[in-house]
Design an enzyme around this catalytic site. Structure first.
Site, PDB file in Angstrom:
ATOM      1  N   CYS A  77       0.506   0.007  10.298  1.00 42.19           N
ATOM      2  CA  CYS A  77       0.041  -0.993   9.336  1.00 42.19           C
ATOM      3  C   CYS A  77       1.182  -1.765   8.664  1.00 42.19           C
ATOM      4  CB  CYS A  77      -0.809  -0.326   8.265  1.00 42.19           C
ATOM      5  SG  CYS A  77      -1.489  -1.529   7.103  1.00 42.19           S
ATOM      6  N   ARG A  97     -17.734  -2.625  17.658  1.00 42.73           N
ATOM      7  CA  ARG A  97     -17.031  -3.882  17.344  1.00 42.73           C
ATOM      8  C   ARG A  97     -15.627  -3.939  17.935  1.00 42.73           C
ATOM      9  NH1 ARG A  97     -17.036  -3.867  11.983  1.00 42.73           N
ATOM     10  NH2 ARG A  97     -19.131  -4.666  12.181  1.00 42.73           N
ATOM     11  N   CYS A 131       0.452   4.634   6.934  1.00 44.26           N
ATOM     12  CA  CYS A 131      -0.167   4.475   8.260  1.00 44.26           C
ATOM     13  C   CYS A 131       0.814   3.749   9.192  1.00 44.26           C
ATOM     14  CB  CYS A 131      -1.470   3.697   8.141  1.00 44.26           C
ATOM     15  SG  CYS A 131      -2.586   4.372   6.882  1.00 44.26           S
ATOM     16  N   CYS A 172     -19.176   2.140   8.259  1.00 42.25           N
ATOM     17  CA  CYS A 172     -18.411   1.469   9.308  1.00 42.25           C
ATOM     18  C   CYS A 172     -17.170   2.320   9.524  1.00 42.25           C
ATOM     19  CB  CYS A 172     -18.034   0.056   8.859  1.00 42.25           C
ATOM     20  SG  CYS A 172     -16.912  -0.786   9.997  1.00 42.25           S
ATOM     21  N   CYS A 187       0.840  -1.207   0.000  1.00 48.69           N
ATOM     22  CA  CYS A 187       0.000   0.000   0.000  1.00 48.69           C
ATOM     23  C   CYS A 187       0.871   1.252   0.000  1.00 48.69           C
ATOM     24  CB  CYS A 187      -0.916  -0.002   1.216  1.00 48.69           C
ATOM     25  SG  CYS A 187      -2.023   1.419   1.236  1.00 48.69           S
ATOM     26  N   CYS A 230     -19.416  -5.899   3.405  1.00 45.26           N
ATOM     27  CA  CYS A 230     -18.690  -4.685   3.778  1.00 45.26           C
ATOM     28  C   CYS A 230     -17.368  -4.695   3.032  1.00 45.26           C
ATOM     29  CB  CYS A 230     -18.448  -4.662   5.286  1.00 45.26           C
ATOM     30  SG  CYS A 230     -17.525  -3.208   5.848  1.00 45.26           S
ATOM     31  N   CYS A 281     -16.664  -9.042   5.513  1.00 49.24           N
ATOM     32  CA  CYS A 281     -15.947  -7.809   5.234  1.00 49.24           C
ATOM     33  C   CYS A 281     -14.710  -8.130   4.397  1.00 49.24           C
ATOM     34  CB  CYS A 281     -15.516  -7.144   6.529  1.00 49.24           C
ATOM     35  SG  CYS A 281     -16.873  -6.941   7.709  1.00 49.24           S
TER      36      CYS A 281
HETATM   37  S1  SF4 Z   1      -4.171   1.006   6.922  1.00 50.75           S
HETATM   38 FE1  SF4 Z   1      -2.587  -0.082   5.707  1.00 50.75          FE
HETATM   39  S2  SF4 Z   1      -3.685  -0.820   3.921  1.00 50.75           S
HETATM   40 FE2  SF4 Z   1      -4.964   0.764   4.847  1.00 50.75          FE
HETATM   41  S3  SF4 Z   1      -4.396   2.674   3.833  1.00 50.75           S
HETATM   42 FE3  SF4 Z   1      -3.092   2.540   5.654  1.00 50.75          FE
HETATM   43  S4  SF4 Z   1      -1.212   1.524   4.937  1.00 50.75           S
HETATM   44 FE4  SF4 Z   1      -2.787   1.169   3.379  1.00 50.75          FE
END
Ligand code: SF4
Length: 342
Positions: free
Chosen positions: A63, A263, A60, A191, A56, A131, A100
């Site tokens: 993540c 949740r 984040c 959600c 990705c 979802c 989901c």
């Molecule tokens: S949480 Fe992970 S998968 Fe989702 S946008 Fe952020 S880096 Fe990408």
């Protein structure tokens, strides 16, 4: 500039006061709210499948799927639709009422939308609620998914607007709010929740809940995640958080969003049975169910069944899910927190 959504009823200040109540008082308020809208012995089961993992472009900090981090997650292409449907059937057979699906995209391309819309139609045909979480959407994409029958779109706010920049720099808070807006306008259920334990303050947790409760209407489904500290991510060394702060956050989510499915999501396994039980008493009434939560481990199905038996809980029926998924804006008259501890 971020358009904040804090409701006049649930300001960050007021929610912070709520979070600081003596735990028995907070739990009592949460339980009264829960019982006014739900059977407190009923828990909705959602199953989550990663249909496009890793690589990705977003950063984040929690993540392992971010290409910015060295968490060892391999980037895959979009999963074969037949495999997605086989997973959905297995989830249904295991008792899930909602399926989901998550894809690690910043935003889907239009050709991706055609593929995932076909998947939605297939999962819906099995009688499951659907979802998806695919990143940011524009209005046309949201409408296409709604037309395919997508029931819920997940897009989390993660934390307060003030703390957000410590966690994510590649997507703004406002972009998240914009996606939530187009999802609403397309007629889908929302959600939306956040993550606890990223080094944020209690005030930040209050700020997140104020944003969620201030959405009009507030989300039908509110996942509260406990940070899973994954090696190779920037939050690998995040400080420990007292698990009672997690319970308090769940209780405050219940009080501020009375009709939402609250949740327990990522990090549930690490919380242990005792804290999970307290969360159910605090008004949590939905869990992610199954062995894997995108790419981190989840409490296994047998352990969940055993816990439900020990606590006298049972799975919510589809009808209950549909009936309760009709939140309203926060009521004008709400219980005033008493005896704040701090
Ligand atoms: S949480 Fe992970 S998968 Fe989702 S946008 Fe952020 S880096 Fe990408």
């Amino acid at each position: 500039m971020t358009t904040t959504h804090a409701s006049p009823t649930w300001t960050p200040e007021r929610i912070e006061t709520l979070l600081a109540l003596p735990l028995p008082e907070l739990m009592w308020q949460a339980q009264q709210t829960h019982r006014a809208h739900f059977d407190p012995t009923e828990v909705q089961l959602s199953s989550l499948l990663s249909i496009k993992t890793g690589g990705c472009p977003e950063d984040c900090g929690y993540c392992p799927q971010s290409a910015h981090h060295e968490a060892g997650v391999k980037a895959d292409k979009l999963m074969d639709p037949d495999l997605v449907l086989a997973n959905a059937q297995a989830a249904k057979d295991a008792g899930a009422s909602r399926f989901c699906m998550g894809a690690a995209w910043r935003e889907p391309k239009d050709r991706d939308i055609d593929k995932v819309a076909a998947i939605v139609e297939g999962v819906k045909a099995m009688g499951l609620e659907t979802c998806m979480t695919l990143g940011m959407l524009n209005a046309q994409q949201a409408q296409r998914l709604a037309d395919a029958g997508l029931d819920y779109y997940n897009h989390n706010l993660d934390t307060s607007p003030e703390f957000y920049g410590n966690i994510i720099t590649t997507r703004t808070y406002q972009e998240r709010l914009d996606t939530l807006q187009v999802v609403r306008e397309a007629g889908m259920h929302v959600c939306c929740g956040g993550i606890v334990g990223m080094g944020e303050s209690r005030r930040d947790r209050a700020g997140l809940l104020a944003q969620l409760a201030g959405l009009d209407p507030y989300p039908e489904s509110v996942p509260i995640n406990s940070l899973v500290r994954v090696a190779g991510t920037p939050l690998e060394q995040a400080p420990d958080l007292d698990p009672f702060e997690f319970v308090r956050t769940v209780a405050a989510a219940r009080i501020t969003m009375p009709k939402a499915w609250v949740r327990l999501s990522a990090g549930r396994k690490e919380l242990g049975d005792g804290i999970q039980a307290l969360c159910f008493l605090a008004g949590a009434n939905s869990i992610f169910y199954g062995d894997t939560l995108l790419v981190t481990g989840n409490a296994d199905v047998d352990a969940d069944r055993a816990l439900f038996t020990r606590l006298g809980l049972h799975a919510a029926s589809d009808g209950a899910a549909t009936q309760a998924a009709q939140p309203q804006a926060a009521p004008a008259q709400t219980r005033i927190p008493i005896q704040p501890a701090a």
